[in-house]
Scaffold this motif. Structure first.
Motif, PDB file in Angstrom:
ATOM      1  N   PRO A  70       0.808  -1.223   0.000  1.00 38.49           N
ATOM      2  CA  PRO A  70       0.000   0.000   0.000  1.00 38.49           C
ATOM      3  C   PRO A  70       0.842   1.275   0.000  1.00 38.49           C
ATOM      4  O   PRO A  70       0.432   2.290  -0.554  1.00 38.49           O
ATOM      5  CB  PRO A  70      -0.848  -0.111   1.269  1.00 38.49           C
ATOM      6  N   ALA A  71       2.029   1.228   0.579  1.00 38.55           N
ATOM      7  CA  ALA A  71       2.897   2.410   0.578  1.00 38.55           C
ATOM      8  C   ALA A  71       3.351   2.730  -0.845  1.00 38.55           C
ATOM      9  O   ALA A  71       3.374   3.899  -1.254  1.00 38.55           O
ATOM     10  CB  ALA A  71       4.094   2.189   1.491  1.00 38.55           C
ATOM     11  N   LEU A  72       3.693   1.696  -1.600  1.00 40.12           N
ATOM     12  CA  LEU A  72       4.099   1.894  -2.989  1.00 40.12           C
ATOM     13  C   LEU A  72       2.925   2.398  -3.819  1.00 40.12           C
ATOM     14  O   LEU A  72       3.088   3.283  -4.667  1.00 40.12           O
ATOM     15  CB  LEU A  72       4.661   0.604  -3.577  1.00 40.12           C
ATOM     16  N   LEU A  73       1.744   1.872  -3.575  1.00 41.67           N
ATOM     17  CA  LEU A  73       0.551   2.324  -4.277  1.00 41.67           C
ATOM     18  C   LEU A  73       0.332   3.816  -4.041  1.00 41.67           C
ATOM     19  O   LEU A  73       0.109   4.579  -4.982  1.00 41.67           O
ATOM     20  CB  LEU A  73      -0.672   1.526  -3.831  1.00 41.67           C
ATOM     21  N   ASN A  74       0.439   4.251  -2.795  1.00 42.87           N
ATOM     22  CA  ASN A  74       0.272   5.670  -2.477  1.00 42.87           C
ATOM     23  C   ASN A  74       1.370   6.515  -3.121  1.00 42.87           C
ATOM     24  O   ASN A  74       1.118   7.622  -3.586  1.00 42.87           O
ATOM     25  CB  ASN A  74       0.252   5.887  -0.960  1.00 42.87           C
ATOM     26  N   GLU A  75       2.574   5.995  -3.155  1.00 37.97           N
ATOM     27  CA  GLU A  75       3.688   6.716  -3.774  1.00 37.97           C
ATOM     28  C   GLU A  75       3.459   6.874  -5.283  1.00 37.97           C
ATOM     29  O   GLU A  75       3.707   7.945  -5.844  1.00 37.97           O
ATOM     30  CB  GLU A  75       5.001   5.980  -3.512  1.00 37.97           C
TER      31      GLU A  75
ATOM     32  N   ARG B  86      -0.029  12.200  -9.676  1.00 37.99           N
ATOM     33  CA  ARG B  86      -0.703  13.463  -9.405  1.00 37.99           C
ATOM     34  C   ARG B  86       0.257  14.644  -9.537  1.00 37.99           C
ATOM     35  O   ARG B  86      -0.064  15.667 -10.135  1.00 37.99           O
ATOM     36  CB  ARG B  86      -1.300  13.428  -7.992  1.00 37.99           C
ATOM     37  N   GLU B  87       1.443  14.501  -8.979  1.00 36.70           N
ATOM     38  CA  GLU B  87       2.438  15.572  -9.028  1.00 36.70           C
ATOM     39  C   GLU B  87       2.862  15.874 -10.467  1.00 36.70           C
ATOM     40  O   GLU B  87       2.967  17.038 -10.867  1.00 36.70           O
ATOM     41  CB  GLU B  87       3.656  15.192  -8.190  1.00 36.70           C
ATOM     42  N   SER B  88       3.104  14.833 -11.234  1.00 32.69           N
ATOM     43  CA  SER B  88       3.508  15.013 -12.623  1.00 32.69           C
ATOM     44  C   SER B  88       2.397  15.675 -13.432  1.00 32.69           C
ATOM     45  O   SER B  88       2.649  16.597 -14.218  1.00 32.69           O
ATOM     46  CB  SER B  88       3.893  13.669 -13.233  1.00 32.69           C
ATOM     47  N   LEU B  89       1.170  15.224 -13.234  1.00 31.45           N
ATOM     48  CA  LEU B  89       0.038  15.807 -13.952  1.00 31.45           C
ATOM     49  C   LEU B  89      -0.128  17.276 -13.582  1.00 31.45           C
ATOM     50  O   LEU B  89      -0.297  18.126 -14.461  1.00 31.45           O
ATOM     51  CB  LEU B  89      -1.239  15.021 -13.655  1.00 31.45           C
ATOM     52  N   ALA B  90      -0.075  17.593 -12.305  1.00 31.10           N
ATOM     53  CA  ALA B  90      -0.226  18.979 -11.862  1.00 31.10           C
ATOM     54  C   ALA B  90       0.869  19.868 -12.449  1.00 31.10           C
ATOM     55  O   ALA B  90       0.608  20.999 -12.876  1.00 31.10           O
ATOM     56  CB  ALA B  90      -0.213  19.052 -10.336  1.00 31.10           C
ATOM     57  N   GLN B  91       2.087  19.359 -12.505  1.00 24.18           N
ATOM     58  CA  GLN B  91       3.203  20.132 -13.050  1.00 24.18           C
ATOM     59  C   GLN B  91       2.987  20.421 -14.541  1.00 24.18           C
ATOM     60  O   GLN B  91       3.211  21.547 -15.001  1.00 24.18           O
ATOM     61  CB  GLN B  91       4.510  19.381 -12.840  1.00 24.18           C
ATOM     62  N   GLN B  92       2.544  19.429 -15.287  1.00 26.84           N
ATOM     63  CA  GLN B  92       2.334  19.628 -16.722  1.00 26.84           C
ATOM     64  C   GLN B  92       1.145  20.553 -16.990  1.00 26.84           C
ATOM     65  O   GLN B  92       1.177  21.361 -17.924  1.00 26.84           O
ATOM     66  CB  GLN B  92       2.167  18.290 -17.440  1.00 26.84           C
ATOM     67  N   ILE B  93       0.112  20.469 -16.176  1.00 27.14           N
ATOM     68  CA  ILE B  93      -1.024  21.394 -16.325  1.00 27.14           C
ATOM     69  C   ILE B  93      -0.557  22.819 -16.049  1.00 27.14           C
ATOM     70  O   ILE B  93      -0.938  23.756 -16.749  1.00 27.14           O
ATOM     71  CB  ILE B  93      -2.198  20.990 -15.411  1.00 27.14           C
ATOM     72  N   ASP B  94       0.291  22.990 -15.043  1.00 25.26           N
ATOM     73  CA  ASP B  94       0.839  24.314 -14.756  1.00 25.26           C
ATOM     74  C   ASP B  94       1.650  24.835 -15.943  1.00 25.26           C
ATOM     75  O   ASP B  94       1.542  26.014 -16.310  1.00 25.26           O
ATOM     76  CB  ASP B  94       1.700  24.267 -13.489  1.00 25.26           C
ATOM     77  N   LEU B  95       2.449  23.965 -16.557  1.00 20.15           N
ATOM     78  CA  LEU B  95       3.217  24.384 -17.733  1.00 20.15           C
ATOM     79  C   LEU B  95       2.287  24.763 -18.893  1.00 20.15           C
ATOM     80  O   LEU B  95       2.558  25.722 -19.618  1.00 20.15           O
ATOM     81  CB  LEU B  95       4.178  23.274 -18.164  1.00 20.15           C
TER      82      LEU B  95
ATOM     83  N   GLY C 237       0.771   9.433  -5.864  1.00 11.34           N
ATOM     84  CA  GLY C 237       1.315  10.763  -5.612  1.00 11.34           C
ATOM     85  C   GLY C 237       2.201  11.240  -6.749  1.00 11.34           C
ATOM     86  O   GLY C 237       2.148  12.412  -7.142  1.00 11.34           O
ATOM     87  N   ALA C 238       3.011  10.344  -7.285  1.00 11.81           N
ATOM     88  CA  ALA C 238       3.889  10.705  -8.399  1.00 11.81           C
ATOM     89  C   ALA C 238       3.068  11.052  -9.642  1.00 11.81           C
ATOM     90  O   ALA C 238       3.383  12.018 -10.356  1.00 11.81           O
ATOM     91  CB  ALA C 238       4.854   9.564  -8.699  1.00 11.81           C
TER      92      ALA C 238
END
Length: 103
Positions: free
Chosen positions: A20-25, A31-40, A28-29
């Motif tokens: 489950p820790a890997l699943l959450n990681e 989500r973070e990547s998507l948010a960064q590209q949307i910001d760009l 998160g990765a």
């Protein structure tokens, strides 16, 4: 818009196995990547920067089998830089992803 996430969830589960820790990681990765590209995308002022960010979102979507995101990314690729409809669709996807993630 209902987040169609069966294939996405299955892809994450296959990658994380019973960890489950890997699943959450992984979530998160993603989500973070998507948010960064949307910001760009939001900040893109030329066709080149817009298309590169949209193609990165499309690659992210393909990697995780997120079909709805794949369609939204293609719509952004086909749109002009700063297209508010393309941005709203991607931002709505991210907001829904965040909402599902907090349940």
């Amino acid at each position: 818009m209902a987040l169609e996430n069966a294939a996405f969830t299955a892809t994450l589960a296959a990658a994380a196995g019973d960890d489950p820790a890997l699943l959450n990681e992984l979530r998160g990765a993603f989500r973070e990547s998507l948010a960064q590209q949307i910001d760009l995308l939001r900040r893109a002022r030329c066709d080149g920067n817009w298309v590169i960010a949209a193609q990165r979102i499309k690659g992210l979507a393909a990697s995780f089998h997120a079909e709805e995101l794949l369609v939204l990314a293609q719509n952004a690729i086909d749109a002009a830089p700063g297209d508010p409809v393309a941005l709203r669709g991607l931002e709505a996807f991210l907001a829904e992803f965040d909402d599902i993630d907090t349940r």
